[in-house]
Design a protein around this motif. Structure first.
Motif, short mmCIF file in Angstrom:
data_model
loop_
_atom_site.label_atom_id
_atom_site.label_comp_id
_atom_site.label_asym_id
_atom_site.label_seq_id
_atom_site.Cartn_x
_atom_site.Cartn_y
_atom_site.Cartn_z
N MET A 175 0.81 -1.22 0.00
CA MET A 175 0.00 0.00 0.00
C MET A 175 0.84 1.27 0.00
N HIS A 176 2.04 1.17 -0.55
CA HIS A 176 2.92 2.33 -0.72
C HIS A 176 3.42 2.34 -2.17
N HIS A 177 3.64 3.54 -2.69
CA HIS A 177 4.24 3.64 -4.02
C HIS A 177 5.71 3.22 -3.97
N THR A 178 6.18 2.59 -5.03
CA THR A 178 7.61 2.31 -5.17
C THR A 178 8.36 3.63 -5.30
N ILE A 179 9.50 3.72 -4.67
CA ILE A 179 10.28 4.96 -4.73
C ILE A 179 10.69 5.29 -6.16
N TRP A 180 11.15 4.28 -6.91
CA TRP A 180 11.52 4.53 -8.31
C TRP A 180 11.21 3.30 -9.15
N ASN A 181 12.17 2.44 -9.43
CA ASN A 181 11.89 1.25 -10.24
C ASN A 181 11.13 0.19 -9.43
N GLY A 182 10.36 -0.61 -10.13
CA GLY A 182 9.59 -1.66 -9.48
C GLY A 182 8.11 -1.33 -9.48
N CYS A 183 7.32 -2.20 -8.88
CA CYS A 183 5.87 -1.99 -8.90
C CYS A 183 5.21 -2.66 -7.71
N THR A 184 4.40 -1.89 -7.01
CA THR A 184 3.58 -2.44 -5.93
C THR A 184 2.12 -2.39 -6.36
N PHE A 185 1.25 -2.96 -5.55
CA PHE A 185 -0.18 -2.90 -5.84
C PHE A 185 -0.65 -1.45 -5.93
N TYR A 186 -0.13 -0.61 -5.03
CA TYR A 186 -0.56 0.79 -5.00
C TYR A 186 -0.17 1.53 -6.29
N ASP A 187 0.90 1.10 -6.92
CA ASP A 187 1.31 1.70 -8.19
C ASP A 187 0.33 1.39 -9.31
N MET A 188 -0.46 0.33 -9.13
CA MET A 188 -1.37 -0.09 -10.21
C MET A 188 -2.76 0.53 -10.10
N ILE A 189 -3.02 1.28 -9.04
CA ILE A 189 -4.34 1.89 -8.87
C ILE A 189 -4.64 2.89 -9.97
N PHE A 190 -3.69 3.78 -10.25
CA PHE A 190 -3.88 4.81 -11.28
C PHE A 190 -4.05 4.20 -12.67
N PRO A 191 -3.13 3.35 -13.13
CA PRO A 191 -3.32 2.77 -14.48
C PRO A 191 -4.59 1.93 -14.58
N LEU A 192 -5.01 1.28 -13.49
CA LEU A 192 -6.25 0.52 -13.54
C LEU A 192 -7.43 1.45 -13.77
N PHE A 193 -7.44 2.61 -13.12
CA PHE A 193 -8.54 3.56 -13.31
C PHE A 193 -8.58 4.04 -14.76
N LEU A 194 -7.42 4.34 -15.33
CA LEU A 194 -7.35 4.79 -16.72
C LEU A 194 -7.76 3.67 -17.66
N PHE A 195 -7.34 2.45 -17.35
CA PHE A 195 -7.73 1.27 -18.13
C PHE A 195 -9.26 1.12 -18.13
N ILE A 196 -9.88 1.28 -16.96
CA ILE A 196 -11.34 1.15 -16.85
C ILE A 196 -12.05 2.20 -17.70
N SER A 197 -11.52 3.41 -17.73
CA SER A 197 -12.13 4.46 -18.55
C SER A 197 -12.06 4.08 -20.03
N GLY A 198 -11.00 3.35 -20.41
CA GLY A 198 -10.90 2.87 -21.79
C GLY A 198 -11.89 1.75 -22.08
N VAL A 199 -12.06 0.83 -21.13
CA VAL A 199 -13.01 -0.27 -21.31
C VAL A 199 -14.41 0.26 -21.54
N SER A 200 -14.78 1.32 -20.84
CA SER A 200 -16.14 1.84 -20.92
C SER A 200 -16.43 2.54 -22.25
N MET A 201 -15.39 2.94 -22.98
CA MET A 201 -15.59 3.74 -24.18
C MET A 201 -16.41 3.04 -25.26
#
Length: 391
Positions: free
Chosen positions: A61-87
């Motif tokens: 539940m924290h952003h990665t400082i630089w390289n790498g990826c946590t679950f929290y890092d995927m919240i933003f792209p998932l929201f943008l992805f969902i907006s694309g699905v709805s189109m």
């Protein structure tokens, strides 16, 4: 077996007849849940229990400082992805009314109307992003952050939509690949003064350099902004990935369960390609690297496939109601928790006595839960009165 198959087809037919996937609102709500207080509940549970699995979830539940990826890092792209699905679904009525099969075949007159609506939405999101960043504090333009989460959503969604409205699926995929490869080549081979080419550090990356040169006001991290100018371009590809997924589901070329299997296989493929690309172009949310688009996109497809299976195909919807409340007013609650509304004050006013009776760290859990409860009541009142922020 036949009865189960008939039930699946009947439920899917019922949900898709409305041209709105319940799973989209639910997934959007789950995605936003972590931002509006879910993360604090996880942190409090980790502190309270000390269980290894909860500690791991808390770290996610924290952003990665630089390289790498946590679950929290995927919240933003998932929201943008969902907006694309709805189109593909949101444009479905216009496509049907025009008597064409694909959005890119719409008459110019209809497209021009859609362009105006899309541009309006993008500009409103950019403005709301500035409001969240403190526009009305009047601290001077030099102290105002112009880049924002909402601004990136508006811009990336707009350009992904323009590609969708003017290109066949094959050309959309070509755009997707060109965006990702071109961004990688630019970041790898265009030299930055004082750092050279291929420097992917916060200070030395081409993305950060362009932000320092062209982005007015203050940057999020002084020398870099995670919602900067250049990194918004690959975010368009995230929106396109959502459009591909929405188009695939809307076409209904396969049986529901087979569609889910294919989406999960695609998700796995995207993640693997992202991990391979990570070797030369690191998975990095702040740079929105091409490998990040694929890796986070793979997870987004997987999350959507599972929600689509459980909710729209199998028909298990009742559990989703709290998340529907969040998902149907996601922009409102995002702006509210970002500083416009003090839910913590209200939660303390209502539950403060009970919280004070509890000892640490149980009181921290009660605080986190109480804030989410107040937010859900707020959203329920909006939902009950059919008050939705439609942009």
């Amino acid at each position: 077996m036949t009865t189960k198959s008939n039930r699946i087809n009947a439920v899917e037919h019922k949900n898709l007849q409305t041209e709105r996937l319940v799973s989209l609102d639910a997934l959007r709500g789950v995605d936003m849940f972590w931002i509006i207080g879910g993360e604090h509940i996880i942190h409090a549970l980790a502190e309270l229990t000390g269980w290894p699995v909860m500690n791991w979830l808390s770290a996610q539940m924290h952003h990665t400082i630089w390289n790498g990826c946590t679950f929290y890092d995927m919240i933003f792209p998932l929201f943008l992805f969902i907006s694309g699905v709805s189109m593909p679904f949101s444009f479905g009525k216009k496509v049907a009314a025009a008597g064409v099969e694909n959005a890119y075949e719409l008459p110019s007159k209809v497209k021009n109307q859609i362009y105006k609506s899309m541009a309006r939405r993008a500009l409103i999101l950019i403005f709301l992003g500035l409001v969240v960043n403190g526009l009305f504090k009047f601290n001077g333009l030099e102290n105002t952050r112009f880049a924002s989460v909402l601004g990136r959503i508006g811009i990336a969604w707009f350009f992904a939509g323009m590609i969708y409205l003017n290109c066949s699926l094959v050309k959309q995929i070509q755009w997707f690949l060109v965006i990702l490869i071109s961004y990688w080549l630019a970041m790898a081979y265009i030299p930055v003064p004082g750092f050279g080419a291929g420097d992917l550090s916060m200070e030395g990356s081409l993305e950060s350099c362009i932000d320092r040169l062209l982005l007015p006001g203050r940057l999020h991290s002084k020398v870099h902004d995670p919602e900067g100018i250049l990194s918004t371009i690959p975010a368009i590809a995230t929106g396109l990935l959502g459009i591909f997924t929405g188009t695939f589901v809307k076409k209904k070329n396969y049986e529901p369960l087979k569609s889910v299997y294919l989406m999960l296989l695609t998700a796995l493929g995207l993640m693997l390609i992202g991990l391979v690309w990570d070797m030369i172009f690191p998975i990095n949310k702040r740079l929105w690297s091409s490998s990040f688009v694929l890796f986070a996109g793979g997870w987004s497809v997987a999350f959507f496939a599972l929600f689509y299976l459980v909710i729209d195909v199998l028909g298990f919807e009742k559990w989703t109601f709290p998340f529907i409340l969040i998902g149907t007013n996601s922009i409102v609650i995002y702006m509210a928790v970002e500083g416009i509304v003090n839910f913590q004050y209200t939660a303390n006013f209502i539950f403060g006595g009970l919280i004070n009776l509890a000892s640490d760290p149980f009181s921290d859990l009660l605080k986190a839960v109480s804030v989410v409860l107040v937010e859900l009541v707020f959203l329920y009142v909006l939902f009950k009165n059919k008050l939705f922020l439609k942009i």
